[in-house]
Design a protein around this motif. Structure first.
Motif, PDB file in Angstrom:
ATOM      1  N   THR A 121       0.795  -1.238   0.000  1.00 25.73           N
ATOM      2  CA  THR A 121       0.000   0.000   0.000  1.00 25.73           C
ATOM      3  C   THR A 121       0.825   1.284   0.000  1.00 25.73           C
ATOM      4  O   THR A 121       0.251   2.366  -0.017  1.00 25.73           O
ATOM      5  N   THR A 122       2.139   1.176   0.023  1.00 27.67           N
ATOM      6  CA  THR A 122       2.982   2.350   0.239  1.00 27.67           C
ATOM      7  C   THR A 122       4.165   2.371  -0.722  1.00 27.67           C
ATOM      8  O   THR A 122       4.681   1.319  -1.087  1.00 27.67           O
ATOM      9  N   ILE A 123       4.575   3.587  -1.099  1.00 24.49           N
ATOM     10  CA  ILE A 123       5.844   3.760  -1.804  1.00 24.49           C
ATOM     11  C   ILE A 123       6.614   4.888  -1.127  1.00 24.49           C
ATOM     12  O   ILE A 123       6.021   5.781  -0.513  1.00 24.49           O
ATOM     13  N   VAL A 124       7.935   4.823  -1.212  1.00 25.65           N
ATOM     14  CA  VAL A 124       8.797   5.896  -0.739  1.00 25.65           C
ATOM     15  C   VAL A 124       9.675   6.305  -1.916  1.00 25.65           C
ATOM     16  O   VAL A 124      10.379   5.484  -2.498  1.00 25.65           O
ATOM     17  N   ILE A 125       9.576   7.586  -2.262  1.00 20.01           N
ATOM     18  CA  ILE A 125      10.350   8.166  -3.348  1.00 20.01           C
ATOM     19  C   ILE A 125      11.470   8.999  -2.735  1.00 20.01           C
ATOM     20  O   ILE A 125      11.224   9.799  -1.825  1.00 20.01           O
ATOM     21  N   GLU A 126      12.675   8.801  -3.232  1.00 18.84           N
ATOM     22  CA  GLU A 126      13.790   9.645  -2.818  1.00 18.84           C
ATOM     23  C   GLU A 126      14.078  10.636  -3.935  1.00 18.84           C
ATOM     24  O   GLU A 126      14.149  10.261  -5.107  1.00 18.84           O
ATOM     25  N   GLY A 127      14.242  11.900  -3.556  1.00 13.20           N
ATOM     26  CA  GLY A 127      14.660  12.937  -4.493  1.00 13.20           C
ATOM     27  C   GLY A 127      15.970  13.523  -4.030  1.00 13.20           C
ATOM     28  O   GLY A 127      16.149  13.799  -2.842  1.00 13.20           O
ATOM     29  N   MET A 128      16.904  13.659  -4.970  1.00  7.11           N
ATOM     30  CA  MET A 128      18.187  14.290  -4.670  1.00  7.11           C
ATOM     31  C   MET A 128      18.338  15.512  -5.558  1.00  7.11           C
ATOM     32  O   MET A 128      18.132  15.423  -6.768  1.00  7.11           O
ATOM     33  N   MET A 129      18.674  16.643  -4.946  1.00  5.99           N
ATOM     34  CA  MET A 129      18.984  17.849  -5.695  1.00  5.99           C
ATOM     35  C   MET A 129      20.495  18.031  -5.630  1.00  5.99           C
ATOM     36  O   MET A 129      21.063  18.103  -4.539  1.00  5.99           O
TER      37      MET A 129
END
Length: 174
Positions: free
Chosen positions: A98-106
């Motif tokens: 039921t869940t996702i975790v998205i990582e964003g790197m700047m």
């Protein structure tokens, strides 16, 4: 999804190159803290469309469910200055039924310095009931293909991840 599998390797860590605009900055000429979220979320939307040929609203209509943000964990490490060229990379670092975790790197223009790191947790929710629901099989299969196994996700490991990325970038300079 597009034909990345047949044309070569699937892009698990898509990237966008952006220009920090005046309208997005504070009086000191730094990207406003709230605008970081816009940059990250817009980049991820672009990535899902450009790299996977997914229109998230069409997918929501098809499955009668969509992902809703339940939390963000963000670190502002270096300012993104007015007029700077930045790179935003996104990746799926965790998923379950039921869940996702998205990582964003700047990253900076040369991709040698981490400016910001974001973890966004999203719950898959039924549009009819407003309650969490399981990902359908086609989405689970897609998530399996896109999950970046190299990132060892721990819900309490955000600070550890910042140190890991910073160390990796520093080793590229040496």
């Amino acid at each position: 999804m597009k034909d990345q599998e047949s044309a070569g390797e699937l892009v698990k860590v898509p990237e966008s190159k952006l220009f920090v605009r005046f309208q997005d900055c504070d009086p000191l000429g730094h990207l406003n803290n709230v605008r970081y979220f816009d940059y990250f979320l817009n980049a991820r939307e672009e990535h899902t469309y450009k790299y996977y040929n997914l229109n998230l609203m069409e997918l929501a209509r098809q499955h009668r469910a969509n992902w809703l943000v339940t939390n963000h964990h963000i670190a502002y490490l270096r300012p993104a200055n007015l007029g700077a060229i930045i790179h935003i990379q996104t990746r799926i670092i965790h998923f379950d039924n039921t869940t996702i975790v998205i990582e964003g790197m700047m990253l900076n223009k040369d991709k040698t310095k981490l400016k910001s790191l974001l973890w966004t947790t999203m719950r898959y929710v039924s549009l009819e009931t407003g309650r969490p629901t399981d990902h359908p099989d086609d989405i689970m299969n897609m998530l399996e293909l896109l999950d970046v196994d190299e990132v060892m996700y721990d819900p309490d490991g955000f600070q550890t991840r910042i140190k890991q990325v910073t160390k990796e970038l520093k080793s590229l300079e040496d």
